[in-house]
Design an enzyme around this catalytic site. Structure first.
Site, PDB file in Angstrom:
ATOM      1  N   ASP A   1       5.351  47.456  61.976  1.00 55.41           N
ATOM      2  CA  ASP A   1       5.922  46.275  61.361  1.00 55.41           C
ATOM      3  C   ASP A   1       7.390  46.173  61.794  1.00 55.41           C
ATOM      4  O   ASP A   1       7.987  47.166  62.226  1.00 55.41           O
ATOM      5  CB  ASP A   1       5.816  46.400  59.839  1.00 55.41           C
ATOM      6  CG  ASP A   1       6.488  45.260  59.112  1.00 55.41           C
ATOM      7  OD1 ASP A   1       6.285  44.104  59.499  1.00 55.41           O
ATOM      8  OD2 ASP A   1       7.233  45.535  58.153  1.00 55.41           O
TER       9      ASP A   1
ATOM     10  N   ASP B   1      10.348  44.018  60.027  1.00 51.09           N
ATOM     11  CA  ASP B   1      11.345  44.014  58.955  1.00 51.09           C
ATOM     12  C   ASP B   1      11.130  45.181  57.997  1.00 51.09           C
ATOM     13  O   ASP B   1      10.079  45.304  57.379  1.00 51.09           O
ATOM     14  CB  ASP B   1      11.272  42.696  58.180  1.00 51.09           C
ATOM     15  CG  ASP B   1      11.503  41.486  59.076  1.00 51.09           C
ATOM     16  OD1 ASP B   1      12.469  41.515  59.847  1.00 51.09           O
ATOM     17  OD2 ASP B   1      10.715  40.529  59.001  1.00 51.09           O
TER      18      ASP B   1
ATOM     19  N   GLY C   1       6.025  40.944  53.715  1.00 49.11           N
ATOM     20  CA  GLY C   1       4.968  41.184  54.691  1.00 49.11           C
ATOM     21  C   GLY C   1       4.021  40.022  54.921  1.00 49.11           C
ATOM     22  O   GLY C   1       3.237  40.044  55.864  1.00 49.11           O
TER      23      GLY C   1
ATOM     24  N   ARG D   1       5.164  33.208  56.008  1.00 50.57           N
ATOM     25  CA  ARG D   1       6.107  32.476  55.165  1.00 50.57           C
ATOM     26  C   ARG D   1       5.414  31.558  54.154  1.00 50.57           C
ATOM     27  O   ARG D   1       5.720  31.591  52.954  1.00 50.57           O
ATOM     28  CB  ARG D   1       7.053  31.683  56.059  1.00 50.57           C
ATOM     29  CG  ARG D   1       8.309  31.169  55.380  1.00 50.57           C
ATOM     30  CD  ARG D   1       9.105  30.328  56.358  1.00 50.57           C
ATOM     31  NE  ARG D   1       9.297  31.045  57.622  1.00 50.57           N
ATOM     32  CZ  ARG D   1       9.322  30.459  58.813  1.00 50.57           C
ATOM     33  NH1 ARG D   1       9.151  29.162  58.913  1.00 50.57           N
ATOM     34  NH2 ARG D   1       9.527  31.176  59.910  1.00 50.57           N
TER      35      ARG D   1
ATOM     36  N   SER E   1       6.794  37.455  60.987  1.00 51.59           N
ATOM     37  CA  SER E   1       7.966  36.640  61.314  1.00 51.59           C
ATOM     38  C   SER E   1       7.774  35.842  62.603  1.00 51.59           C
ATOM     39  O   SER E   1       7.318  36.378  63.618  1.00 51.59           O
ATOM     40  CB  SER E   1       9.203  37.529  61.450  1.00 51.59           C
ATOM     41  OG  SER E   1      10.314  36.772  61.898  1.00 51.59           O
TER      42      SER E   1
ATOM     43  N   ASN F   1      10.341  34.830  64.096  1.00 49.79           N
ATOM     44  CA  ASN F   1      11.596  35.122  64.794  1.00 49.79           C
ATOM     45  C   ASN F   1      11.586  36.506  65.438  1.00 49.79           C
ATOM     46  O   ASN F   1      12.627  37.011  65.857  1.00 49.79           O
ATOM     47  CB  ASN F   1      12.770  35.033  63.816  1.00 49.79           C
ATOM     48  CG  ASN F   1      12.815  33.708  63.085  1.00 49.79           C
ATOM     49  OD1 ASN F   1      12.719  32.655  63.703  1.00 49.79           O
ATOM     50  ND2 ASN F   1      12.943  33.743  61.779  1.00 49.79           N
TER      51      ASN F   1
ATOM     52  N   ASP G   1       6.250  49.001  55.586  1.00 49.66           N
ATOM     53  CA  ASP G   1       7.013  49.227  54.350  1.00 49.66           C
ATOM     54  C   ASP G   1       6.550  48.305  53.232  1.00 49.66           C
ATOM     55  O   ASP G   1       6.963  48.478  52.092  1.00 49.66           O
ATOM     56  CB  ASP G   1       8.513  49.010  54.599  1.00 49.66           C
ATOM     57  CG  ASP G   1       8.855  47.550  54.823  1.00 49.66           C
ATOM     58  OD1 ASP G   1       9.860  47.079  54.246  1.00 49.66           O
ATOM     59  OD2 ASP G   1       8.131  46.877  55.585  1.00 49.66           O
TER      60      ASP G   1
END
Length: 257
Positions: A16, A18, A63, A66, A141, A143, A199
């Site tokens: 992952d 972030d 996770g 959006r 994401s 991004n 996480d």
């Protein structure tokens, strides 16, 4: 594979972004709080109940893609919005509009403050690749590529399955395992011979339901018990622990339910 803290049969590592590779989970949590608090304040007035950047973030948005995060959190407050479209302006009263407002805030915070990587994770990925294992970045994401380039880490991953790729392929996001399964497939590795590093509780659920060979929970915010409850085989505070021999080994502590 004991030098990496992984079972011997593992051939690939799926990371992952972030909270595992980069220190951007706190940025996302702050952006979600600002977005949801403004929405709830406008809707409910001065007596609104604020978004909790720890409990609500972990339970409802961390996770997840959006739009799923918007939908899931608002449902927890008994609120339903029209979906709208991905091109909705950030002030639109739709699921996509709220999500786009959050994304604007994240990008603004990243531009202002930059992105920082976890050194322990970068060292671990280097060791993984030196040992001949394949690597993938798997993130909800959109991004992801920009963030990887900002920390000069794009070359550390053989495969990228992020929000952009998931949308192109029609893949549902975490807690469904589809993005991780797609990454393993792109690497040419069976799920049972791949490790998931996450996480987020939704990421643990994805690792468990996808029947991956090993699931490593990364505890950045003091939620070790919850990570185990959601399917982690082992939990560490930093991936460097798996290299030193002082952290947990591949003994499936906690185990998947």
């Amino acid at each position: 594979m004991t030098q990496l803290g992984l079972p011997e049969e593992i051939l690939a590592c799926l990371f992952d972004l972030d909270g595992v590779v980069t220190k951007t989970a706190v940025v996302h949590a702050a952006a979600w709080k600002e977005t949801f608090d403004a929405f709830l304040r406008e809707r409910d007035g001065a007596g609104y109940r604020p978004f909790d950047a720890v409990a609500d973030y972990d339970e409802y948005v961390d996770g997840r893609p959006r739009a799923d995060g918007v939908r899931t959190f608002l449902a927890s407050r008994g609120i339903e919005l029209p979906e709208g479209t991905p091109d909705d302006p950030p002030d639109a009263p739709t699921v996509n509009g709220v999500g786009n407002r959050k994304n604007e805030l994240v990008l603004e915070k990243i531009r202002t403050d930059g992105v920082e990587a976890y050194d322990g994770t970068l060292r671990y990925i280097a060791a993984v690749r030196a040992a001949g294992l394949k690597t993938a970045i798997v993130s909800s994401s959109a991004n992801t590529l920009d963030v990887l380039r900002s920390i000069d880490a794009e070359q550390l991953f053989d495969v990228r399955v992020d929000g952009v790729v998931a949308r192109e392929r029609g893949l549902p996001g975490k807690p469904r395992p589809d993005t991780f399964l797609a990454a393993a497939r792109d690497l040419g590795v069976e799920p049972g011979r791949a490790t998931v590093f996450e996480d987020a509780l939704a990421g643990m659920d994805a690792g468990r339901s996808g029947r991956f060979g090993y699931v490593v929970g990364v505890d950045r915010v003091g939620q070790q018990d919850a990570l185990y409850a959601h399917g982690a085989d082992v939990v560490v505070k930093d991936l460097a622990e798996l290299l030193t021999g002082t952290g947990p080994g591949p003994s499936r502590q906690g185990g998947a339910a």
